[in-house]
Design a protein around this motif. Structure first.
Motif, PDB file in Angstrom:
ATOM      1  N   PHE A   1      60.341  52.260  66.031  1.00 49.71           N
ATOM      2  CA  PHE A   1      59.377  51.196  65.740  1.00 49.71           C
ATOM      3  C   PHE A   1      59.319  50.890  64.257  1.00 49.71           C
ATOM      4  CE2 PHE A   1      56.664  54.931  65.050  1.00 49.71           C
ATOM      5  CZ  PHE A   1      55.969  54.570  63.910  1.00 49.71           C
ATOM      6  N   ILE A   2      58.854  49.671  63.948  1.00 47.60           N
ATOM      7  CA  ILE A   2      58.494  49.222  62.605  1.00 47.60           C
ATOM      8  C   ILE A   2      57.026  48.830  62.649  1.00 47.60           C
ATOM      9  CG2 ILE A   2      58.710  47.322  60.948  1.00 47.60           C
ATOM     10  CD1 ILE A   2      61.655  47.206  61.530  1.00 47.60           C
ATOM     11  N   LYS A   3      56.283  49.183  61.608  1.00 45.99           N
ATOM     12  CA  LYS A   3      54.883  48.763  61.502  1.00 45.99           C
ATOM     13  C   LYS A   3      54.646  48.194  60.106  1.00 45.99           C
ATOM     14  CE  LYS A   3      51.613  51.894  61.473  1.00 45.99           C
ATOM     15  NZ  LYS A   3      50.675  52.921  61.970  1.00 45.99           N
ATOM     16  N   SER A   4      54.283  46.919  60.020  1.00 47.00           N
ATOM     17  CA  SER A   4      54.006  46.290  58.730  1.00 47.00           C
ATOM     18  C   SER A   4      52.996  45.178  58.926  1.00 47.00           C
ATOM     19  CB  SER A   4      55.298  45.741  58.102  1.00 47.00           C
ATOM     20  OG  SER A   4      55.919  44.795  58.954  1.00 47.00           O
ATOM     21  N   GLY A   5      52.077  45.048  57.977  1.00 45.97           N
ATOM     22  CA  GLY A   5      51.057  44.014  58.074  1.00 45.97           C
ATOM     23  C   GLY A   5      50.180  44.150  59.293  1.00 45.97           C
ATOM     24  N   GLY A   6      50.034  45.366  59.808  1.00 46.69           N
ATOM     25  CA  GLY A   6      49.184  45.605  60.962  1.00 46.69           C
ATOM     26  C   GLY A   6      49.857  45.372  62.296  1.00 46.69           C
ATOM     27  N   SER A   7      51.101  44.873  62.312  1.00 47.82           N
ATOM     28  CA  SER A   7      51.800  44.621  63.570  1.00 47.82           C
ATOM     29  C   SER A   7      52.874  45.675  63.799  1.00 47.82           C
ATOM     30  CB  SER A   7      52.423  43.227  63.587  1.00 47.82           C
ATOM     31  OG  SER A   7      53.442  43.127  62.605  1.00 47.82           O
ATOM     32  N   ILE A   8      53.195  45.922  65.071  1.00 48.13           N
ATOM     33  CA  ILE A   8      54.185  46.930  65.439  1.00 48.13           C
ATOM     34  C   ILE A   8      55.276  46.281  66.281  1.00 48.13           C
ATOM     35  CG2 ILE A   8      54.603  49.066  66.706  1.00 48.13           C
ATOM     36  CD1 ILE A   8      51.771  49.924  66.066  1.00 48.13           C
ATOM     37  N   ARG A   9      56.523  46.555  65.928  1.00 44.92           N
ATOM     38  CA  ARG A   9      57.664  46.137  66.719  1.00 44.92           C
ATOM     39  C   ARG A   9      58.415  47.385  67.143  1.00 44.92           C
ATOM     40  NH1 ARG A   9      55.068  42.298  66.209  1.00 44.92           N
ATOM     41  NH2 ARG A   9      55.575  40.225  65.343  1.00 44.92           N
ATOM     42  N   GLN A  10      58.687  47.525  68.425  1.00 47.14           N
ATOM     43  CA  GLN A  10      59.438  48.685  68.882  1.00 47.14           C
ATOM     44  C   GLN A  10      60.540  48.257  69.837  1.00 47.14           C
ATOM     45  OE1 GLN A  10      56.471  51.316  70.439  1.00 47.14           O
ATOM     46  NE2 GLN A  10      56.137  50.136  72.305  1.00 47.14           N
ATOM     47  N   ALA A  11      61.522  49.138  69.975  1.00 44.00           N
ATOM     48  CA  ALA A  11      62.699  48.779  70.757  1.00 44.00           C
ATOM     49  C   ALA A  11      63.185  49.967  71.569  1.00 44.00           C
ATOM     50  CB  ALA A  11      63.812  48.291  69.834  1.00 44.00           C
ATOM     51  N   ALA A  12      63.790  49.679  72.704  1.00 45.90           N
ATOM     52  CA  ALA A  12      64.411  50.680  73.557  1.00 45.90           C
ATOM     53  C   ALA A  12      65.910  50.725  73.243  1.00 45.90           C
ATOM     54  CB  ALA A  12      64.166  50.324  75.020  1.00 45.90           C
ATOM     55  N   PRO A  13      66.628  51.759  73.674  1.00 47.56           N
ATOM     56  CA  PRO A  13      66.165  52.890  74.473  1.00 47.56           C
ATOM     57  C   PRO A  13      65.522  53.965  73.608  1.00 47.56           C
ATOM     58  CG  PRO A  13      68.514  53.098  74.082  1.00 47.56           C
ATOM     59  CD  PRO A  13      68.109  51.782  73.492  1.00 47.56           C
ATOM     60  N   PRO A  14      64.757  54.881  74.235  1.00 44.70           N
ATOM     61  CA  PRO A  14      64.120  55.949  73.477  1.00 44.70           C
ATOM     62  C   PRO A  14      65.121  56.995  73.004  1.00 44.70           C
ATOM     63  CG  PRO A  14      63.751  56.263  75.822  1.00 44.70           C
ATOM     64  CD  PRO A  14      64.417  54.928  75.675  1.00 44.70           C
ATOM     65  N   ILE A  15      64.730  57.751  71.992  1.00 43.51           N
ATOM     66  CA  ILE A  15      65.570  58.851  71.536  1.00 43.51           C
ATOM     67  C   ILE A  15      65.401  60.035  72.486  1.00 43.51           C
ATOM     68  CG2 ILE A  15      65.313  58.114  69.130  1.00 43.51           C
ATOM     69  CD1 ILE A  15      63.566  60.663  68.743  1.00 43.51           C
ATOM     70  N   GLU A  16      66.310  60.992  72.394  1.00 41.13           N
ATOM     71  CA  GLU A  16      66.257  62.198  73.208  1.00 41.13           C
ATOM     72  C   GLU A  16      65.869  63.387  72.336  1.00 41.13           C
ATOM     73  OE1 GLU A  16      69.897  62.781  75.305  1.00 41.13           O
ATOM     74  OE2 GLU A  16      70.117  60.657  75.780  1.00 41.13           O
ATOM     75  N   ASP A  17      65.287  64.403  72.948  1.00 36.27           N
ATOM     76  CA  ASP A  17      64.934  65.624  72.232  1.00 36.27           C
ATOM     77  C   ASP A  17      66.192  66.427  71.890  1.00 36.27           C
ATOM     78  OD1 ASP A  17      62.196  65.195  72.226  1.00 36.27           O
ATOM     79  OD2 ASP A  17      61.920  66.131  74.188  1.00 36.27           O
ATOM     80  N   SER A  18      66.106  67.176  70.770  1.00 38.92           N
ATOM     81  CA  SER A  18      67.172  68.090  70.325  1.00 38.92           C
ATOM     82  C   SER A  18      68.480  67.372  70.027  1.00 38.92           C
ATOM     83  CB  SER A  18      67.402  69.199  71.373  1.00 38.92           C
ATOM     84  OG  SER A  18      66.202  69.908  71.612  1.00 38.92           O
ATOM     85  N   VAL A  19      68.400  66.089  69.688  1.00 37.01           N
ATOM     86  CA  VAL A  19      69.565  65.290  69.309  1.00 37.01           C
ATOM     87  C   VAL A  19      69.327  64.725  67.913  1.00 37.01           C
ATOM     88  CG1 VAL A  19      70.951  63.248  69.832  1.00 37.01           C
ATOM     89  CG2 VAL A  19      70.121  64.702  71.698  1.00 37.01           C
TER      90      VAL A  19
END
Length: 233
Positions: A130-148
């Motif tokens: 995600f990016i958060k700036s000026g109070g807004s959040i933009r996020q994108a898939a796919p999610p990351i994996e654990d232990s990678v």
């Protein structure tokens, strides 16, 4: 600026590593003494970086640390800055309390204003970049994996109209790092509601999060934060 976290293994206050900073890392939380831990890096090679015998930073259980840059980043027209680091999440499965955030902000005004006008990026509790700036959040898939281990790069570009464009690229294992800026970013945003001068870097995790960060770099070109050189100190 650069920090490879080459302190003695243990508490980060035992040494000040890297260059381009004004002083060492400090607690980012009022009244809290613990400021993260330096641990031995695994004997592996990730994105062309050999880490055998080196150190890295571990943040867990709500850790937050802050460090002042030696040179303030001025967001004047056409000024561009890049931030990169290696990132790995190691925590129990769950959908809440596991986020990681890196932010750049000025040092003036009340705390609430500093938070709102900071430029932040990282990984949500659900693992989404995600990016958060000026109070807004933009996020994108796919999610990351654990232990990678992932390689993360953020670009901050000031435009003539006063807006600031932010772009975030998360490289996954097996991906090649572009020689120049990528044509496609993981997520992007644009806002004018950010500090015009950035003087501090803050790294934080949620109460249930455990993250490992290594090879933190801040520069004015893509190549300055993505190229692999021997002995960066």
């Amino acid at each position: 600026a650069y920090d490879g976290f080459e302190n003695l293994a243990g508490h980060i206050r035992r040494g000040r590593s890297g260059f381009g900073w004004s002083g060492g890392w400090e607690s980012g939380q009022r009244g809290r003494r613990k400021i993260a831990t330096v641990v031995d890096a695994p004997a592996d090679a990730v994105f062309g970086r050999e880490r055998s015998g080196r150190r890295l930073l571990q943040l867990s259980e709500g850790d937050a640390i802050r460090r002042q840059l030696e040179r303030t980043l001025s967001l004047e027209s056409d000024n561009a800055y890049f931030v990169s680091f290696l990132l790995q999440r190691d925590c129990e499965a769950g959908d809440s309390g596991r986020f990681f955030q890196a932010s750049l902000s000025g040092d003036g005004g009340p705390k609430g204003r500093r938070v709102r006008r900071a430029i932040a990026f990282g990984v949500s509790s659900g693992g989404l970049p995600f990016i958060k700036s000026g109070g807004s959040i933009r996020q994108a898939a796919p999610p990351i994996e654990d232990s990678v281990t992932y390689f993360c790069v953020m670009k901050i570009l000031a435009s003539a109209d006063g807006s600031v464009q932010t772009s975030y690229r998360v490289f996954r294992p097996g991906e090649s790092i572009d020689d120049g800026e990528p044509s496609v970013w993981t997520c992007s945003d644009s806002t004018s509601l950010v500090d015009s001068r950035l003087s501090h870097v803050r790294l934080s995790v949620a109460a249930e999060g455990t993250y490992r960060i290594d090879e933190l770099k801040i520069g004015t070109t893509w190549q300055s934060v993505t190229s692999v050189a021997s002995g960066p100190e």
